[in-house]
Design a protein around this motif. Structure first.
Motif, PDB file in Angstrom:
ATOM      1  N   ILE A 135       0.859  -1.205   0.000  1.00  0.00           N
ATOM      2  CA  ILE A 135       0.000   0.000   0.000  1.00  0.00           C
ATOM      3  C   ILE A 135       0.878   1.231   0.000  1.00  0.00           C
ATOM      4  N   ALA A 136       0.648   2.120  -0.950  1.00  0.00           N
ATOM      5  CA  ALA A 136       1.397   3.388  -1.030  1.00  0.00           C
ATOM      6  C   ALA A 136       0.510   4.500  -0.471  1.00  0.00           C
ATOM      7  N   ARG A 137       1.032   5.239   0.511  1.00  0.00           N
ATOM      8  CA  ARG A 137       0.259   6.318   1.127  1.00  0.00           C
ATOM      9  C   ARG A 137       0.948   7.651   0.853  1.00  0.00           C
ATOM     10  N   GLY A 138       0.191   8.610   0.378  1.00  0.00           N
ATOM     11  CA  GLY A 138       0.733   9.938   0.125  1.00  0.00           C
ATOM     12  C   GLY A 138       0.695  10.792   1.371  1.00  0.00           C
ATOM     13  N   GLU A 139       1.701  11.586   1.546  1.00  0.00           N
ATOM     14  CA  GLU A 139       1.749  12.456   2.721  1.00  0.00           C
ATOM     15  C   GLU A 139       0.902  13.695   2.481  1.00  0.00           C
TER      16      GLU A 139
END
Length: 426
Positions: free
Chosen positions: A422-426
């Motif tokens: 899972i890629a989470r954007g800041e």
């Protein structure tokens, strides 16, 4: 044909460096700069090592218990064999190669021979672009060796990998290059020779590939067979070895594995057998065959006793590839060999008397067999669409103690959406 005519037929062997390790690193960036080792079934032995682990003098096949403390001290990342991941990465690798060459001859899960004609002096640059693309599309490093024969291309690939050749490509383009390469290659490293034959060659003064290539062919053929004569000719630049097609139909299909823990009850053993039947049926259907004979074998012992292997066989009439028919036959075989009170560590299923579906003889009163075939086709179609194991026979869902021990198994990055990173954007 002149051997060093670069416009003529040239063969490139392309393979992935440390395939199992590279597959694990592709989806796990934090371990790309750490030492990594991959274990065999039930985490028993070391079957793949990166360069850093090889430098620790860890041999292929070393039992895990012997190096567990060493790995802990040196920070080696351990991984259990993830066959679904490796198969999928192999398919991506082959698909990448096919973008650069229409004639790809797959040799194993991580290497293929590519056949080129008419590229001339541009072939090495073309293969360098291929290697860059494979690295970009799969995150796996690879090397290529180019020569007029398969055996010489394997030798070129060996040096491209071990010497760290710039661009990852080594092309054999002259007689001088061939001689220099073979004089530096130990005969045991020649494709098709190996360590056992190398020991037999030693009393004859054959220590390098160059020594083998200059040996007397009729004498070597009488002493070691026609395969060695062909290897000698290939080392001389004369193509004479062809590969058997990977898709060639098998005469027997075997599926079996050691258990993660010992099993003492019939249901647990039957669950293992049923799953092996399903796997064997997949292979059977893939080659368009039916089987006329099924055998079940087990390894068991009385507590504290000696392991003994026992088997039972059942003839199928008519021949079938339906999982429910084969599972019923396997259950009957297992009843013959199962002994209450024994503990079991392995079970296997073997299908023999294979024949094409089109050539099989049906039963005169075969209404039931026709229905079984329809059910089998439906089961296979559902599993192809939604993934292996989504629909199985009830006996395959019995207690799962037979499952392999895979303590360090990586996620199913390519076959299970729920395990995707899972890629989470800041």
């Amino acid at each position: 044909m002149k051997r060093w005519d670069l416009l003529a037929h040239q063969i490139a062997l392309v393979d992935i460096n440390n395939f199992y390790v590279s597959s694990e690193r592709a989806f796990d960036p934090p371990i790309r700069h750490k030492p990594v080792a991959v274990f065999s079934n039930n985490d028993g032995c070391v079957i793949a090592r990166c360069a850093e682990v090889r430098a620790m003098n860890v041999k292929m096949g070393t039992p895990v218990f012997e190096v567990r403390d060493l790995f802990r001290e040196r920070g080696v990342v351990a991984r259990s064999s993830n066959y679904a991941l490796y198969h999928d990465m192999s398919c991506r690798f082959i698909a990448s190669l096919e973008q650069f060459c229409p004639d790809v001859e797959q040799y194993s899960i991580d290497e293929s021979f590519l056949h080129f004609r008419g590229f001339g002096g541009q072939l090495a640059a073309h293969c360098q672009r291929l290697i860059s693309a494979v690295r970009q599309w799969t995150s796996m490093p690879c090397c290529a060796g180019i020569a007029p024969t398969r055996t010489l291309s394997k030798a070129c690939n060996h040096f491209a990998k071990t010497l760290g050749v710039s661009g990852g490509v080594l092309q054999l383009g002259s007689e001088y290059h061939r001689q220099q390469l073979l004089k530096q290659l130990p005969v045991g490293q020649v494709w098709g020779v190996g360590r056992k034959l190398a020991r037999r060659f030693a009393p004859l003064g054959i220590e390098t590939a160059w020594d083998l290539s200059t040996s007397h062919k009729p004498t070597m053929r009488r002493a070691f067979g026609v395969t060695i004569e062909r290897t000698i000719r290939e080392l001389q630049g004369v193509p004479c070895i062809e590969l058997a097609p990977l898709e060639e139909a098998k005469n027997e299909i075997v599926s079996g594995r050691m258990f993660g823990r010992h099993i003492v009850d019939f249901d647990g053993l039957m669950a293992s057998v049923a799953n092996h039947v399903l796997l064997a049926c997949e292979k059977l259907g893939a080659q368009g065959s039916v089987t006329g004979s099924l055998a079940v074998s087990t390894q068991g012992r009385a507590p504290g006793g000696t392991w003994r292997e026992e088997s039972a066989c059942a003839a199928l009439g008519p021949a079938s590839n339906a999982p429910q028919v084969l599972t019923q036959a396997a259950r009957g075989c297992l009843h013959k060999v199962f002994v209450k009170g024994r503990e079991y560590r392995r079970a296997a299923v073997m299908l023999s008397a294979l024949e094409p579906v089109s050539a099989s003889q049906s039963d005169l009163f075969g209404v039931a067999s026709e229905k079984a075939g329809e059910v089998a086709a439906c089961l296979a179609a559902i599993n192809r669409r939604f993934g292996r194991g989504k629909l199985v026979l009830g006996s395959a869902k019995l207690p799962g103690d037979w499952q392999m021990k895979r303590e360090f198994l990586s996620p199913a990055y390519t076959t299970d959406f729920s395990q995707l990173p899972i890629a989470r954007g800041e």
